[in-house]
Design a protein around this motif. Structure first.
Motif, PDB file in Angstrom:
ATOM      1  N   VAL A 257       0.809  -1.221   0.000  1.00  0.00           N
ATOM      2  CA  VAL A 257       0.000   0.000   0.000  1.00  0.00           C
ATOM      3  C   VAL A 257       0.845   1.276   0.000  1.00  0.00           C
ATOM      4  O   VAL A 257       0.588   2.189  -0.793  1.00  0.00           O
ATOM      5  CB  VAL A 257      -0.988  -0.011   1.183  1.00  0.00           C
ATOM      6  CG1 VAL A 257      -1.664   1.342   1.339  1.00  0.00           C
ATOM      7  CG2 VAL A 257      -2.039  -1.097   0.966  1.00  0.00           C
ATOM      8  N   PRO A 258       1.874   1.423   0.868  1.00  0.00           N
ATOM      9  CA  PRO A 258       2.654   2.678   0.842  1.00  0.00           C
ATOM     10  C   PRO A 258       3.311   2.943  -0.502  1.00  0.00           C
ATOM     11  O   PRO A 258       3.343   4.085  -0.971  1.00  0.00           O
ATOM     12  CB  PRO A 258       3.702   2.448   1.940  1.00  0.00           C
ATOM     13  CG  PRO A 258       3.101   1.438   2.844  1.00  0.00           C
ATOM     14  CD  PRO A 258       2.308   0.540   1.963  1.00  0.00           C
ATOM     15  N   ALA A 260       2.292   1.834  -3.464  1.00  0.00           N
ATOM     16  CA  ALA A 260       1.240   2.163  -4.428  1.00  0.00           C
ATOM     17  C   ALA A 260       0.780   3.607  -4.272  1.00  0.00           C
ATOM     18  O   ALA A 260       0.603   4.328  -5.264  1.00  0.00           O
ATOM     19  CB  ALA A 260       0.062   1.201  -4.260  1.00  0.00           C
ATOM     20  N   ILE A 261       0.594   4.045  -3.033  1.00  0.00           N
ATOM     21  CA  ILE A 261       0.179   5.433  -2.791  1.00  0.00           C
ATOM     22  C   ILE A 261       1.261   6.400  -3.277  1.00  0.00           C
ATOM     23  O   ILE A 261       0.960   7.419  -3.915  1.00  0.00           O
ATOM     24  CB  ILE A 261      -0.109   5.644  -1.296  1.00  0.00           C
ATOM     25  CG1 ILE A 261      -1.335   4.825  -0.869  1.00  0.00           C
ATOM     26  CG2 ILE A 261      -0.316   7.121  -0.990  1.00  0.00           C
ATOM     27  CD1 ILE A 261      -1.636   4.892   0.613  1.00  0.00           C
ATOM     28  N   LEU A 264       1.183   6.567  -7.108  1.00  0.00           N
ATOM     29  CA  LEU A 264      -0.018   7.230  -7.613  1.00  0.00           C
ATOM     30  C   LEU A 264       0.025   8.736  -7.378  1.00  0.00           C
ATOM     31  O   LEU A 264      -0.370   9.525  -8.241  1.00  0.00           O
ATOM     32  CB  LEU A 264      -1.260   6.622  -6.947  1.00  0.00           C
ATOM     33  CG  LEU A 264      -1.650   5.210  -7.398  1.00  0.00           C
ATOM     34  CD1 LEU A 264      -2.822   4.703  -6.565  1.00  0.00           C
ATOM     35  CD2 LEU A 264      -2.006   5.182  -8.878  1.00  0.00           C
ATOM     36  N   VAL A 265       0.517   9.145  -6.219  1.00  0.00           N
ATOM     37  CA  VAL A 265       0.536  10.565  -5.893  1.00  0.00           C
ATOM     38  C   VAL A 265       1.548  11.318  -6.748  1.00  0.00           C
ATOM     39  O   VAL A 265       1.280  12.423  -7.244  1.00  0.00           O
ATOM     40  CB  VAL A 265       0.836  10.760  -4.395  1.00  0.00           C
ATOM     41  CG1 VAL A 265       1.075  12.236  -4.077  1.00  0.00           C
ATOM     42  CG2 VAL A 265      -0.320  10.234  -3.557  1.00  0.00           C
TER      43      VAL A 265
END
Length: 281
Positions: A257-258, A260-261, A264-265
């Protein structure tokens, strides 16, 4: 003739679209399986044939990962080591990249080649001497025992990225700041640094991802559970008689998750930084 060309172009586009779809499926299928399996019970994970969706969703795997297996502690360790390593790498790489892009110096070409060679050097070749050095320095089982080698291994590639990006910044901006009375340091910090954000984001994403997922040095240098990072901690989830696949999938999902975030950001800045680095210098 024109209709034939149009049909040929359509066939080409169809082949490209099908190829892209296949790549997307092959890339996302393991992620989808990991995400769904993290909510399945042990019996459903090993079911034959496998189920596409969890019939009886459960969050027990996440509770076991963060509770019984100390994944939360490993997460804090990974965040601390990765963030500090990334900040130090970016601070050093920015000024080094600026010097290589702007200041007159001899041997610039060999320096850049050396940086590129060091950036692809396998860490397994030096992990044993590094272990001996850290043992002599008393740095084993500590945060700095990972931060120092992580900075050393990720700094060359970050310098390469930022140097190539800074080559695209117009010199006229620096000359205008000098005419206005700004010192060289003030010019670099106030004028060049804001313009270098895409390059910094690119180098930062690569550095954070590399340090977050690094396994060999984290396993070798830190044997105490209090200093283990996520990859090492998850590798030790298995016991002598059982393999808790659900817990492993939950931990892997949480660890993804970290990253991927982050991607994306900062995806646009990363693309901009990589594009500039590919055409400049």
């Amino acid at each position: 003739m024109r209709n034939h060309a149009i049909r040929g172009r359509r066939r080409y586009l169809n082949v490209v679209n099908i190829g892209a779809l296949i790549i997307v499926v092959l890339t996302t299928a393991p992620l989808y399986w990991m995400a769904t399996a993290s909510f399945k019970g042990t019996g459903e994970i090993s079911a034959d044939p496998p189920t596409l969706f969890p019939h009886h969703p459960t969050t027990g795997n996440y509770a076991d990962a963060f509770g019984g297996n100390s994944l939360g502690r490993y997460f804090l360790n990974s965040v601390l080591v990765s963030v500090v390593s990334t900040v130090v790498v970016l601070a050093l790489a920015f000024f080094a990249g600026y010097a290589l892009a702007r200041l007159p110096m001899r041997g610039r070409g060999p320096i850049m080649v050396s940086l590129l060679m060091i950036s692809v050097f396998p860490c397994i070749a030096v992990v044993t001497p590094l272990y001996l050095l850290e043992r002599s320095a008393g740095m084993l089982n500590s945060y700095q025992g990972l931060i120092v080698p992580y900075v050393a291994f990720n700094l060359p590639f970050s310098i390469w990225i930022l140097r190539n990006y800074l080559l695209g910044v117009p010199r006229a901006l620096e000359e205008a700041a000098t005419v206005d009375g700004a010192s060289p340091l003030r010019t670099v910090v106030s004028v060049i640094l804001p313009l270098a954000r895409p390059g910094l984001f690119t180098a930062g994403v690569f550095t954070f991802t590399a340090t977050w997922a690094e396994f060999l040095m984290a396993l070798t240098f830190n044997s105490e559970d209090a200093f283990r990072t996520v990859p090492v901690g998850m590798a030790l989830f298995t016991s002598q008689y059982t393999v808790p696949y659900g817990t492993i999938f939950a931990g892997a999902m949480a660890a993804t998750v970290p990253i991927a975030i982050l991607v994306l950001v900062f995806r646009r800045s990363v693309i901009s930084g990589m594009t500039s680095g590919a055409v400049k210098g």
